[in-house]
Design a protein around this motif. Structure first.
Motif, PDB file in Angstrom:
ATOM      1  N   ASP A 196       1.361  -0.956   0.111  1.00 16.56           N
ATOM      2  CA  ASP A 196      -0.274  -0.029  -0.026  1.00 16.56           C
ATOM      3  C   ASP A 196       0.926   1.233  -0.281  1.00 16.56           C
ATOM      4  N   ILE A 197       0.148   2.603  -0.709  1.00 21.66           N
ATOM      5  CA  ILE A 197       1.274   3.431  -0.832  1.00 21.66           C
ATOM      6  C   ILE A 197       1.001   4.490   0.601  1.00 21.66           C
ATOM      7  N   GLN A 198       1.972   4.525   1.141  1.00 19.38           N
ATOM      8  CA  GLN A 198       1.471   5.901   2.438  1.00 19.38           C
ATOM      9  C   GLN A 198       2.257   7.045   2.046  1.00 19.38           C
ATOM     10  N   LEU A 199       0.943   8.111   2.866  1.00 22.23           N
ATOM     11  CA  LEU A 199       0.942   9.326   2.393  1.00 22.23           C
ATOM     12  C   LEU A 199       0.985  10.150   3.539  1.00 22.23           C
ATOM     13  N   THR A 200       2.566  10.285   4.171  1.00 20.90           N
ATOM     14  CA  THR A 200       2.751  11.670   5.049  1.00 20.90           C
ATOM     15  C   THR A 200       3.209  13.403   4.711  1.00 20.90           C
ATOM     16  N   GLN A 201       1.888  13.435   5.210  1.00 18.88           N
ATOM     17  CA  GLN A 201       1.869  15.077   5.483  1.00 18.88           C
ATOM     18  C   GLN A 201       2.056  15.848   6.611  1.00 18.88           C
ATOM     19  N   SER A 202       3.238  16.994   6.241  1.00 25.13           N
ATOM     20  CA  SER A 202       3.121  17.983   7.824  1.00 25.13           C
ATOM     21  C   SER A 202       3.544  19.668   7.211  1.00 25.13           C
ATOM     22  N   PRO A 203       3.359  20.062   7.951  1.00 24.99           N
ATOM     23  CA  PRO A 203       3.202  19.215   8.985  1.00 24.99           C
ATOM     24  C   PRO A 203       1.689  19.766   9.396  1.00 24.99           C
ATOM     25  N   SER A 204       1.060  18.595  10.717  1.00 29.17           N
ATOM     26  CA  SER A 204       0.321  17.885  11.452  1.00 29.17           C
ATOM     27  C   SER A 204      -0.499  19.496  11.632  1.00 29.17           C
ATOM     28  N   PHE A 205      -0.002  20.329  12.434  1.00 26.83           N
ATOM     29  CA  PHE A 205      -0.400  21.648  12.783  1.00 26.83           C
ATOM     30  C   PHE A 205      -0.312  22.703  12.321  1.00 26.83           C
ATOM     31  N   LEU A 206      -0.703  23.639  12.093  1.00 32.00           N
ATOM     32  CA  LEU A 206       0.166  24.790  11.511  1.00 32.00           C
ATOM     33  C   LEU A 206      -0.705  25.566  12.146  1.00 32.00           C
ATOM     34  N   SER A 207      -0.383  27.169  12.723  1.00 34.72           N
ATOM     35  CA  SER A 207      -1.245  28.491  12.820  1.00 34.72           C
ATOM     36  C   SER A 207      -0.694  29.201  11.852  1.00 34.72           C
ATOM     37  N   ALA A 208      -1.376  30.060  12.169  1.00 36.74           N
ATOM     38  CA  ALA A 208      -0.923  31.288  11.051  1.00 36.74           C
ATOM     39  C   ALA A 208      -1.636  32.765  10.473  1.00 36.74           C
ATOM     40  N   PHE A 209      -0.918  33.801  10.148  1.00 40.91           N
ATOM     41  CA  PHE A 209      -2.300  34.983  10.163  1.00 40.91           C
ATOM     42  C   PHE A 209      -3.082  34.749   9.407  1.00 40.91           C
ATOM     43  N   VAL A 210      -3.820  35.486   9.063  1.00 38.49           N
ATOM     44  CA  VAL A 210      -4.742  36.726   8.168  1.00 38.49           C
ATOM     45  C   VAL A 210      -4.255  36.777   7.267  1.00 38.49           C
ATOM     46  N   GLY A 211      -3.841  36.430   5.455  1.00 35.91           N
ATOM     47  CA  GLY A 211      -2.857  36.905   4.663  1.00 35.91           C
ATOM     48  C   GLY A 211      -1.652  35.994   4.827  1.00 35.91           C
ATOM     49  N   ASP A 212      -1.458  35.531   5.271  1.00 29.89           N
ATOM     50  CA  ASP A 212       0.400  34.644   5.480  1.00 29.89           C
ATOM     51  C   ASP A 212       0.149  33.733   4.345  1.00 29.89           C
ATOM     52  N   ARG A 213       0.464  33.566   3.654  1.00 27.25           N
ATOM     53  CA  ARG A 213       1.501  32.258   2.485  1.00 27.25           C
ATOM     54  C   ARG A 213       1.983  30.944   3.235  1.00 27.25           C
ATOM     55  N   VAL A 214       0.562  29.951   2.957  1.00 35.06           N
ATOM     56  CA  VAL A 214       0.740  28.232   3.752  1.00 35.06           C
ATOM     57  C   VAL A 214       1.197  27.627   3.148  1.00 35.06           C
ATOM     58  N   THR A 215       2.096  26.664   3.529  1.00 38.72           N
ATOM     59  CA  THR A 215       2.693  25.274   2.838  1.00 38.72           C
ATOM     60  C   THR A 215       2.480  23.879   3.243  1.00 38.72           C
ATOM     61  N   ILE A 216       1.996  23.275   2.698  1.00 39.67           N
ATOM     62  CA  ILE A 216       1.567  22.244   3.020  1.00 39.67           C
ATOM     63  C   ILE A 216       2.451  21.605   2.104  1.00 39.67           C
ATOM     64  N   THR A 217       2.877  20.186   3.377  1.00 40.53           N
ATOM     65  CA  THR A 217       3.422  19.044   1.587  1.00 40.53           C
ATOM     66  C   THR A 217       3.232  17.705   2.450  1.00 40.53           C
ATOM     67  N   CYS A 218       3.101  16.719   1.152  1.00 38.18           N
ATOM     68  CA  CYS A 218       2.712  15.766   1.405  1.00 38.18           C
ATOM     69  C   CYS A 218       3.194  14.791   0.357  1.00 38.18           C
ATOM     70  N   ARG A 219       3.638  14.016   1.023  1.00 33.81           N
ATOM     71  CA  ARG A 219       5.505  12.641   0.501  1.00 33.81           C
ATOM     72  C   ARG A 219       4.502  11.481   0.982  1.00 33.81           C
ATOM     73  N   ALA A 220       5.159  11.093  -0.717  1.00 35.99           N
ATOM     74  CA  ALA A 220       4.401   9.370  -1.009  1.00 35.99           C
ATOM     75  C   ALA A 220       5.341   8.489  -0.889  1.00 35.99           C
ATOM     76  N   SER A 221       5.005   7.612  -0.313  1.00 32.53           N
ATOM     77  CA  SER A 221       5.944   6.145   0.456  1.00 32.53           C
ATOM     78  C   SER A 221       6.591   5.714  -1.615  1.00 32.53           C
ATOM     79  N   GLN A 222       6.195   5.677  -2.190  1.00 30.51           N
ATOM     80  CA  GLN A 222       6.576   5.321  -3.354  1.00 30.51           C
ATOM     81  C   GLN A 222       6.051   6.293  -4.654  1.00 30.51           C
ATOM     82  N   GLY A 223       6.605   6.560  -6.013  1.00 29.89           N
ATOM     83  CA  GLY A 223       6.606   7.209  -7.026  1.00 29.89           C
ATOM     84  C   GLY A 223       5.234   7.101  -7.499  1.00 29.89           C
ATOM     85  N   ILE A 224       3.850   8.798  -7.839  1.00 31.20           N
ATOM     86  CA  ILE A 224       3.002   7.807  -7.773  1.00 31.20           C
ATOM     87  C   ILE A 224       1.945   9.055  -9.017  1.00 31.20           C
TER      88      ILE A 224
END
Lengths: 121, 107
Positions: free
Chosen positions: B1-29
């Motif tokens: 099975d392909i595992q997906l790891t997201q980071s961070p699991s929690f983030l706190s930000a202000f209105v107007g901030d630029r936010v980036t969430i990462t998702c890594r797969a255990s194999q190429g998809i």
């Protein structure tokens, strides 16, 4: 407007059975794959099962294989999830969703509001 | 099975901030990845499919990128209505799998 409405959830004892239904409207059901996704209380999303347009192929997450059956009735624009041998860990909100192929990729573009299944004695 | 790891699991930000969430797969998809937004008590909503294609009706401040094993969801300027949980999902092969989710809260 695409609408998906789940029903059939409720409280069931461990080892019991339940059948969820999903009524589809606003689109031609037979043209789309359909899927069930669940979410345990306070947890993330878990894909459960998927069925092709004509019902010829079905897929399941390992934890429900042999216990759950996904089916559909295109004439009735309906999707079903028959659940047997229910366990406490099956407690979740169950969502039905429409699967859409766009180019070479697949996604769930419309979702129902969810139906809560609680497995407890 | 392909595992997906997201980071961070929690983030706190202000209105107007630029936010980036990462998702890594255990194999190429390839680009078989979708992103969903979920608000409390509501069903998930499709934001992006095929890794970078914006779903119709989704604001252009949302964007997705990546291929293979690493993917990102970016919100260019966080708005009050964007405070929610976000999930990636691989659709390369069955069993389909979701990442663990990222909860975005107001700072």
């Amino acid at each position: 407007e695409v609408q998906l409405v789940e029903s059939g959830g409720g409280l069931v004892q461990p080892g019991g059975s339940l059948r969820l239904s999903c009524a589809a409207s606003g689109f031609i059901c037979s043209r789309f794959q359909m899927t069930w996704v669940r979410q345990a209380p306070g947890k993330g999303l878990e894909w459960v099962a998927n069925i092709k347009q004509d019902g010829s192929e079905t897929y399941y997450v390992d934890s429900v294989k042999g216990r759950f059956t996904i089916s559909r009735d295109n004439a009735e624009n309906s999707l079903y999830l028959q659940m047997h041998s229910l366990r406490a860990e099956d407690t979740a909100v169950y969502y039905c969703a429409r699967g859409r192929w766009s180019g070479a990729s697949y996604c769930f573009d419309s979702w129902g509001q969810g139906s809560l299944v609680t497995v407890s004695s | 099975d392909i595992q997906l790891t997201q980071s961070p699991s929690f983030l706190s930000a202000f209105v107007g901030d630029r936010v980036t969430i990462t998702c890594r797969a255990s194999q190429g998809i390839s680009n078989y990845l979708a992103w969903y937004q979920q608000k409390p008590g509501k069903a998930p909503k499709l934001l992006i499919y095929a890794a970078s294609t914006l779903q119709s009706g989704v604001p252009s401040r949302f964007s997705g990128s990546g291929s293979g094993t690493e993917f990102t969801l970016t919100i260019s300027s966080l708005q009050p209505e964007d405070f929610a949980s976000y999930y990636c999902q691989q659709v390369n092969s069955f069993p389909l799998t979701f990442g663990g989710g990222t909860k975005v809260e107001i700072k």
